[in-house]
Design a protein around this motif. Structure first.
Motif: not given
Lengths: 163, 291
Positions: B140-146, B223-229, B263-265, B285-291
């Motif tokens: 519902s909140k796409p990550l806007n080309n993050l 990169a705006d961020c690294i995604a880890t597992l 994913l949750a965001l 920064k990441i959170i505000s970019k998605i919101a």
């Protein structure tokens, strides 16, 4: 020199494939640690083990510098399970009492808590505060029976003696 | 509804509420029920395998038995847990001799490994149970080309013969799952190289050099961020940046987020419910970019 060292390794879980190595060096060139630190070279560890340099291998730092990334094992053309062989050698080192401090801490936490690391009252409260469920108890009694059956209990006692 | 026994391991429940909250909330939103079974223990990851491999396999098998008893497949969040449990599960299912050896040990604890359940990585539940289409519809909140730098770490992928998550040299599962959320997945140098996490505590200098390389290479490509597992990769790269500052006198500000947090965001979970304060490198920064 102990020419039976490679037999000792092949006789342990994970160590079975060491004699397949033909020293091509694919492992060393795939290794992220070997690129940074000349003390660590997986091909060298296999070679010295096959040559029977038991004391040098078991008492030295190099076997503990493997970062367990499995790159070498993925790429080995001879299907030598290099990362697993390093576990097998570490298992032998542990039995002999060559134990890095951080590993004895892991063993001690596992045998007392059933986890590597304690979940304190503080953590429990914090979990509740952010809306996470209360943690279920660990099966420490079952683990104790497993430890008794495999001799792990004796291993962790040995660790205490050498500390 | 598909149900799974959730295997938390040691590090996530004690130190990474950001991982646990985001994974739980996402899976529930996507129609997966999670069951917390009593009596699970440490999975016996590489540090325990280093002490005694046979004991480690018995511990992993014991935990799988608990899920077998209630006929549930297991989902793991931590890659270390995935490696230990999935590896042992595959080995015991394919090797009768090893299975009976382990079952002799487990008998002392009143357990018997049957080989009746699967151990799945969090990502596999998303691709195989939820499915790509449903996941896409749920964003519902796409990550806007993050711009996201996917980082697999080691033990989600390797040893690939036993884990079978994806191709160990050219994986795509994480990149695809990042793109489904509306983000861009960036390529960067040495993407599949280890974070050094397991060397922490024995050789902190080496561990930090490996982590630094990851931060440098992801910064270089913008990169705006690294995604880890994996919780260990998270620590190595997040707290690692603070330690890199101390040791190398270099300042980086690269947010590290677990994939589950992205994913949750994107599923619309409010950031205030996700314990983002766990991050040493702030993710604002990441959170505000998605919101």
């Amino acid at each position: 020199m102990d020419t039976r060292f490679s037999d000792e390794i092949t006789g342990r879980p994970g160590g079975e494939t060491i004699t397949r190595c033909y020293q091509c060096g694919t492992c060393a060139s795939s290794c992220p640690v070997a690129k940074l630190d000349s003390r660590f070279n997986p091909r060298e560890i296999i070679k010295l083990s096959l040559l029977g340099e038991k004391e040098e291998i078991l008492s030295g730092d190099p076997i503990w510098l493997c970062c367990s990334c499995y790159n070498c094992q993925e790429r080995c053309p001879q299907k030598v399970e290099i990362a697993d062989i390093i576990y097998a050698i570490r298992n032998i080192a542990f039995k002999k009492g060559y134990i890095p401090k951080i590993y004895s801490e892991f063993a001690s936490a596992l045998t007392t808590e059933g986890r590597i690391g304690k979940v304190s009252k503080f953590v429990e409260n914090k979990r509740a505060g952010v809306g996470l469920p209360t943690l279920q108890p660990t099966g420490i009694e079952a683990l104790e029976k497993i430890f008794a059956a495999t001799g792990f209990s004796k291993l962790s006692q040995k660790k205490e003696e050498t500390q | 509804m598909t149900s799974y026994a959730i295997f938390l391991g040691c590090t996530i429940p004690a130190r990474q509420p950001n991982y646990e909250l985001s994974a739980r909330k996402s899976l529930v939103k996507l129609g997966i029920e999670l069951v917390d079974l009593p009596n699970m223990t440490c999975c016996a990851p590489p540090p325990i395998q280093s002490i005694d491999l046979r004991t480690s396999q018995a511990i992993a098998a014991y935990n799988i038995c608990l899920a077998e008893e209630v006929d549930l497949n297991i989902v793991t969040l931590c890659s270390g847990c995935f490696e230990s449990l999935a590896m042992t599960n595959t080995m015991l299912k394919n090797n009768e001799e090893l299975k009976s050896e382990i079952n002799e040990i487990l008998a002392k604890a009143g357990k018997e490994f049957q080989g009746s359940v699967e151990v799945k990585h969090f990502l596999q539940v998303l691709t195989e149970d939820v499915g790509v289409d449903r996941l896409k519809e749920s964003v519902s909140k796409p990550l806007n080309n993050l711009k996201v730098a996917a980082f697999y770490g080691c033990h989600a992928l390797r040893p690939s013969e036993l884990l079978k998550l994806d191709d160990p040299e050219q994986p795509r599962i994480l990149e695809n799952l990042i793109e489904i959320l509306g983000a861009q997945s960036l390529e960067y140098r040495n993407k599949l190289k280890c974070c050094g996490g397991l060397l922490r505590g024995f050789s902190d200098d080496l561990a930090l050099e490996l982590a630094r390389e990851k931060i440098v290479n992801t910064s270089k490509v913008g990169a705006d961020c690294i995604a880890t597992l994996c919780p260990f990769c998270f620590v190595a790269l997040d707290i690692g940046q603070i330690q890199i500052r101390g040791k190398f006198h270099e300042t980086y500000d690269m947010p590290v987020l677990h994939y589950s947090e992205l994913l949750a965001l994107s599923l619309g979970v409010p950031s205030e419910e996700l314990a983002f304060e766990t991050h040493k490198i702030k993710a604002d920064k990441i959170i505000s970019k998605i919101a």
